[in-house]
Write an enzyme that holds these catalytic residues in place. Structure first.
Site, PDB file in Angstrom:
ATOM      1  N   ASN A  10      34.677  38.337  63.921  1.00 18.96           N
ATOM      2  CA  ASN A  10      33.590  37.853  63.065  1.00 18.96           C
ATOM      3  C   ASN A  10      34.232  37.081  61.918  1.00 18.96           C
ATOM      4  OD1 ASN A  10      31.443  37.499  61.342  1.00 18.96           O
ATOM      5  ND2 ASN A  10      31.234  39.678  60.806  1.00 18.96           N
ATOM      6  N   LYS A  12      32.739  35.480  59.587  1.00 20.14           N
ATOM      7  CA  LYS A  12      31.906  35.510  58.373  1.00 20.14           C
ATOM      8  C   LYS A  12      31.786  34.106  57.762  1.00 20.14           C
ATOM      9  CE  LYS A  12      33.467  40.222  57.723  1.00 20.14           C
ATOM     10  NZ  LYS A  12      33.319  41.407  56.928  1.00 20.14           N
ATOM     11  N   HIS A  96      24.310  42.854  61.466  1.00 20.59           N
ATOM     12  CA  HIS A  96      25.568  43.188  60.786  1.00 20.59           C
ATOM     13  C   HIS A  96      25.251  43.799  59.421  1.00 20.59           C
ATOM     14  CE1 HIS A  96      29.376  42.677  58.666  1.00 20.59           C
ATOM     15  NE2 HIS A  96      29.942  42.643  59.860  1.00 20.59           N
ATOM     16  N   GLU A  98      26.369  43.379  56.562  1.00 16.38           N
ATOM     17  CA  GLU A  98      26.239  42.433  55.441  1.00 16.38           C
ATOM     18  C   GLU A  98      24.856  41.783  55.455  1.00 16.38           C
ATOM     19  OE1 GLU A  98      29.881  40.289  56.222  1.00 16.38           O
ATOM     20  OE2 GLU A  98      30.992  42.092  55.665  1.00 16.38           O
ATOM     21  N   GLU A 168      29.911  50.246  63.110  1.00 15.77           N
ATOM     22  CA  GLU A 168      30.718  49.822  61.971  1.00 15.77           C
ATOM     23  C   GLU A 168      30.323  50.621  60.737  1.00 15.77           C
ATOM     24  OE1 GLU A 168      32.196  45.561  62.510  1.00 15.77           O
ATOM     25  OE2 GLU A 168      30.107  45.385  61.935  1.00 15.77           O
ATOM     26  N   GLY A 174      35.902  45.746  55.631  1.00 15.18           N
ATOM     27  CA  GLY A 174      36.547  44.928  54.609  1.00 15.18           C
ATOM     28  C   GLY A 174      37.187  45.738  53.492  1.00 15.18           C
ATOM     29  N   SER A 214      37.912  47.469  59.422  1.00 14.75           N
ATOM     30  CA  SER A 214      39.340  47.392  59.110  1.00 14.75           C
ATOM     31  C   SER A 214      40.242  47.621  60.328  1.00 14.75           C
ATOM     32  CB  SER A 214      39.687  48.352  57.969  1.00 14.75           C
ATOM     33  OG  SER A 214      38.927  48.010  56.814  1.00 14.75           O
TER      34      SER A 214
HETATM   35  C1  PEP Z   1      33.182  43.075  60.261  1.00 14.61           C
HETATM   36  O1  PEP Z   1      32.972  42.079  59.597  1.00 14.61           O
HETATM   37  O2  PEP Z   1      32.385  43.362  61.168  1.00 14.61           O
HETATM   38  C2  PEP Z   1      34.367  43.893  59.977  1.00 14.61           C
HETATM   39  C3  PEP Z   1      34.539  44.991  60.666  1.00 14.61           C
HETATM   40  O3  PEP Z   1      35.215  43.452  58.992  1.00 14.61           O
HETATM   41  P1  PEP Z   1      36.719  44.009  58.700  1.00 14.61           P
HETATM   42  O4  PEP Z   1      37.439  44.026  60.027  1.00 14.61           O
HETATM   43  O5  PEP Z   1      37.297  42.990  57.754  1.00 14.61           O
HETATM   44  O6  PEP Z   1      36.579  45.355  58.126  1.00 14.61           O
END
Ligand code: PEP
Length: 252
Positions: A10, A12, A96, A98, A168, A174, A214
């Site tokens: 992703n 973003k 997602h 976010e 997630e 992040g 992460s």
């Molecule tokens: C994500 O954006 O779905 C995500 C898991 O980000 P990160 O790997 O940076 O934690």
């Protein structure tokens, strides 16, 4: 039933069109000869047609990060599932965290978006996850179960064969904090049994459940070794092709 491992990136709101193309071309080169896992990257909407060209004929597939559920109309600033499909995407992330936290996405809009994606021939990647406060209050399963049962409300069994689920935990996205192996194993097992209860054993067995939060070259192998983990949704570490290829080649 064996499920094909799936590693998705992703991107973003990072990378201009030319930057996305440069990374995509390089990643496609690094992925030559890779049959498994299935690989997907999700750049911004604006870069979808450019990246589609850049990865054409390679092992890298394309996904969108979001879509709007209406087919067309006076919805300034939005992009439909048909438009995303026509731009060359095969998948779309939906719900997602976010989007949920910053842009008012609800389980109801998630449900409508999944319907729109399927109607346009896009494969939905339904993202779910609890916040740190919800986990601390012992509400993790209440939240996850609601996100799934409301997000998938009204769908018949036959419609969800291409569904991908991404667990997630919001507190791990992040932040550099990865959920523990035990936490991931327990949640993924729970999610598969929930799919069985809500739909069928066959659907539960075939649905790929990704972990996101992460994921890095250093922890991917251990995460992929968990029984009900079928792949990873990777944010930060997918932006750099040299790093992302180490995640893709977690088995080497
Ligand atoms: C994500 O954006 O779905 C995500 C898991 O980000 P990160 O790997 O940076 O934690």
């Amino acid at each position: 039933m064996s499920r094909r491992p799936f590693i998705a990136g992703n991107w973003k709101m990072y990378k201009t069109g030319p930057q996305a193309v440069e990374t995509a071309i390089y990643l496609a080169k690094l992925c030559s000869g890779v049959n498994d896992p299935e690989i997907m990257i999700a750049p911004t909407h604006l870069s979808l047609p450019l990246v589609a060209q850049a990865v054409k004929g390679s092992a890298v597939k394309l996904g969108a990060q979001n879509l709007y559920f209406e087919q067309e109309g006076a919805f300034t600033g939005e992009v439909s599932a048909d438009m995303i499909k026509a731009a060359g995407a095969e998948y779309s992330l939906i719900g997602h965290s976010e989007r949920r936290q910053l842009f008012g996405e609800t389980d109801d809009t998630v449900c409508q978006k999944i319907k729109a994606a399927l109607g346009s021939g896009l494969k939905p990647v339904l993202c779910i996850g609890e916040t740190e406060a919800q986990r601390d209050e012992g509400k993790t399963y209440f939240i996850l179960d609601k996100q799934i049962s409301d997000g998938l409300k009204g769908f018949g069994l036959g419609e969800l064969s291409e569904l991908v689920l991404a667990y997630e935990p919001v507190w791990a996205i992040g932040t550099g904090k990865t959920a523990s192996i035990e936490q991931v194993a327990e949640v993924h097992e729970h999610l598969r049994s929930l799919l069985e209860r809500l739909f069928s054993k066959d659907l539960a067995d075939r649905t790929r459940i990704l972990y996101g939060g992460s994921v890095k070259p250093e922890n991917v192998k251990q995460l992929m070794g968990i029984k009900d983990v079928d792949g990873a949704l990777v944010g930060g570490a997918s932006l750099d092709a040299d790093k992302f290829i180490k995640i893709i080649k977690y088995n080497e």
